[in-house]
Design an enzyme around this catalytic site. Structure first.
Site, PDB file in Angstrom:
ATOM      1  N   HIS A 219      -8.117  47.907 -42.907  1.00 42.12           N
ATOM      2  CA  HIS A 219      -7.309  46.886 -43.781  1.00 42.12           C
ATOM      3  C   HIS A 219      -6.572  47.710 -44.787  1.00 42.12           C
ATOM      4  CE1 HIS A 219      -7.384  42.627 -44.466  1.00 42.12           C
ATOM      5  NE2 HIS A 219      -7.345  43.022 -45.896  1.00 42.12           N
TER       6      HIS A 219
ATOM      7  N   ASP B  30      -9.375  46.775 -38.216  1.00 44.07           N
ATOM      8  CA  ASP B  30      -9.491  46.060 -39.190  1.00 44.07           C
ATOM      9  C   ASP B  30      -9.677  44.469 -38.561  1.00 44.07           C
ATOM     10  OD1 ASP B  30      -9.041  43.963 -41.219  1.00 44.07           O
ATOM     11  OD2 ASP B  30      -7.053  44.328 -41.538  1.00 44.07           O
TER      12      ASP B  30
ATOM     13  N   SER C  91      -3.182  41.740 -47.123  1.00 46.09           N
ATOM     14  CA  SER C  91      -4.122  40.915 -46.707  1.00 46.09           C
ATOM     15  C   SER C  91      -3.582  39.563 -47.035  1.00 46.09           C
ATOM     16  CB  SER C  91      -5.335  41.248 -47.489  1.00 46.09           C
ATOM     17  OG  SER C  91      -6.648  40.493 -47.303  1.00 46.09           O
TER      18      SER C  91
END
Ligand SMILES: *[C@@H]1O[C@H](CO)[C@@H](O)[C@H](O)[C@H]1NC(C)=O
Ligand SMILES: *[C@@H]1O[C@H](CO)[C@@H](O)[C@H](O)[C@H]1NC(C)=O
Length: 418
Positions: free
Chosen positions: A376, A351, A186
């Protein structure tokens, strides 16, 4: 496999549906989602004893870092937390896998489970996890006052990575021939890519998982991916059902409560740092999920001006400054064409964040893999029997890439006489 979509769908939808949907809640929801995936798969990046079968592992340590790495006459410092797992380390010439923390506290799990820890035994790597400044316990004195938050940015965090890399090499007597490889997921995935981009003499290569490297003010594409995923047969079940059950929980905070919560300057020691992350969206990234297109399924999302108003209400930052900051971030890092070498970008196509990442190789040394059906940061979670074949292949390609990089590192150390 039926359980897989449900894992990610809940939190991501909540994220999109929340009526009061503050930008701050965006990555908080995401952070909670990552945490949930990691916990459900035995990988906890936050708190907990973590050591499991290895009571002496991992070790926690602290580095003294300059509060302002860009001003040598400012002598203030803060303590940055790190974690070390040396159980697989082949010794001073072995590689170092540096797992970067992002917008939340970083726990012992960061060096014990999931990747990069799972990759360490094969290469005899030392695994180090580095908590991000202003999150978790890596908190400068003065807490989260606006004046202090001026020292919070990805650029400060990267300066920390560079000085931590040098200090830790001395501390653990790591050979100059040892390659340091950054990992992150991320926002921390973006940091991993940027650490290689900005400090190629310190970081040999990086694996960037689900890294939204393009800053964007109005992230309307988010909902396009979510609705596409919703319609996909993998989900099984109609969107209205799903939305009905999730919609119940979405209006739990009023706008006033949200603003009041975000104004609290006492740091929280665990979990995602809402106030800090909101500050980073206002001063660097934007990422405001909107839904103004008539075809968008989530009509209750606030419009962009209302989201931007939070930057003004909480930090006194004008909309024009946010717009300018997002542009500057992309010119500083290069958005989706960063021009870094020896970076592998990993993404999953369900994602929503993959649209802000690099999903196609940009050249022979800037590789990318988009895993079908993966959500994700799934490539970072520990292997499970229920993993899809495409996820397994994705993990294999990380190993293959590491094999190539570590071979290159060996060659270059030989040719340097290292
Ligand atoms: C650098 O730090 C010194 C000492 O704290 C301070 O007086 C000065 O204003 C700082 N300069 C900048 C550009 O922030
Ligand atoms: C550091 O590592 C080198 C080999 O790279 C070794 O010769 C030396 O003794 C080590 N020093 C300490 C203090 O461990």
């Amino acid at each position: 496999m039926a359980g897989r979509p449900a894992l990610w769908l809940g939190p991501l939808l909540l994220l999109s549906l929340r009526g009061a949907s503050a930008p701050a809640s965006l990555l908080r929801r995401l952070g909670e989602h990552i945490q949930r995936v990691q916990e459900s798969s035995g990988l906890s990046l936050t708190s907990g004893p973590g050591a499991g079968a290895f009571p002496n592992l991992p070790k926690q340590g602290w580095l003294e870092q300059p509060l302002d790495p860009f001003n040598a006459s400012d002598r203030r410092s803060f303590l940055q937390r790190y974690w070390v797992n040396d159980q697989h380390w082949a010794g001073p010439r072995g590689p170092v896998f540096l797992h970067l923390g992002g917008e939340g506290s970083l726990g012992s799990g960061s060096v014990m489970r999931g990747h990069p820890a799972a990759l360490a035994p094969a290469w005899g790597a030392l695994v180090i996890g580095l908590e991000h400044r202003f999150y978790g316990l890596s908190m400068p004195a003065g807490g989260l006052e606006v004046a202090q938050l001026g020292f919070l940015s990805s650029r400060h965090a990267l300066a920390d990575v560079a000085s931590a890399r040098l200090a830790l090499a001395r501390l653990f007597n790591v050979s100059t021939a040892s390659p340091w490889i950054c990992f992150g997921g991320s926002y921390a995935g973006s940091l991993a890519a940027w650490a290689r981009l900005k400090f190629p003499h310190l970081i040999f290569a990086s694996v960037a998982s689900s890294a939204p490297v393009r800053a964007v003010l109005d992230f309307s594409e988010y909902n396009e991916v979510v609705s596409r995923s919703l319609m996909s047969t993998a989900v099984g079940g109609s969107p209205e059902v799903v939305m009905h059950s999730l919609g119940q929980r979405c209006l739990s905070f009023s706008r006033a409560e949200t603003v009041a919560r975000l104004k609290v300057t006492d740091p929280q020691v665990s979990g995602v740092g809402d106030r800090q992350w909101l500050y980073q969206t206002c001063t660097e990234f934007g990422f405001y999920v909107t839904c103004e297109d008539p075809g968008c399924p989530f009509s209750r999302l606030p419009a962009l001006p209302s989201q931007l108003e939070l930057c003004e209400q909480v930090f006194g930052l004008s909309t024009s400054s946010v717009v300018q900051a997002v542009g500057q971030t992309n010119s500083y890092y290069g958005g989706q064409t960063p021009g870094a070498t020896q970076v592998l970008f990993m993404n999953g196509d369900t994602d929503p964040w993959h649209v802000l990442s690099v999903t196609q190789a940009l050249g022979p040394s800037e590789a990318a893999l988009l895993i079908p059906g993966a959500s994700h940061c799934m490539d970072m979670a520990p292997e499970r029997p229920s993993d899809s074949p495409s996820l397994r292949l994705g993990r294999q390609s990380i190993s293959q890439q590491l094999q190539i990089w570590l071979g290159l590192a060996k060659q270059s150390s030989v040719s340097r006489g290292g």
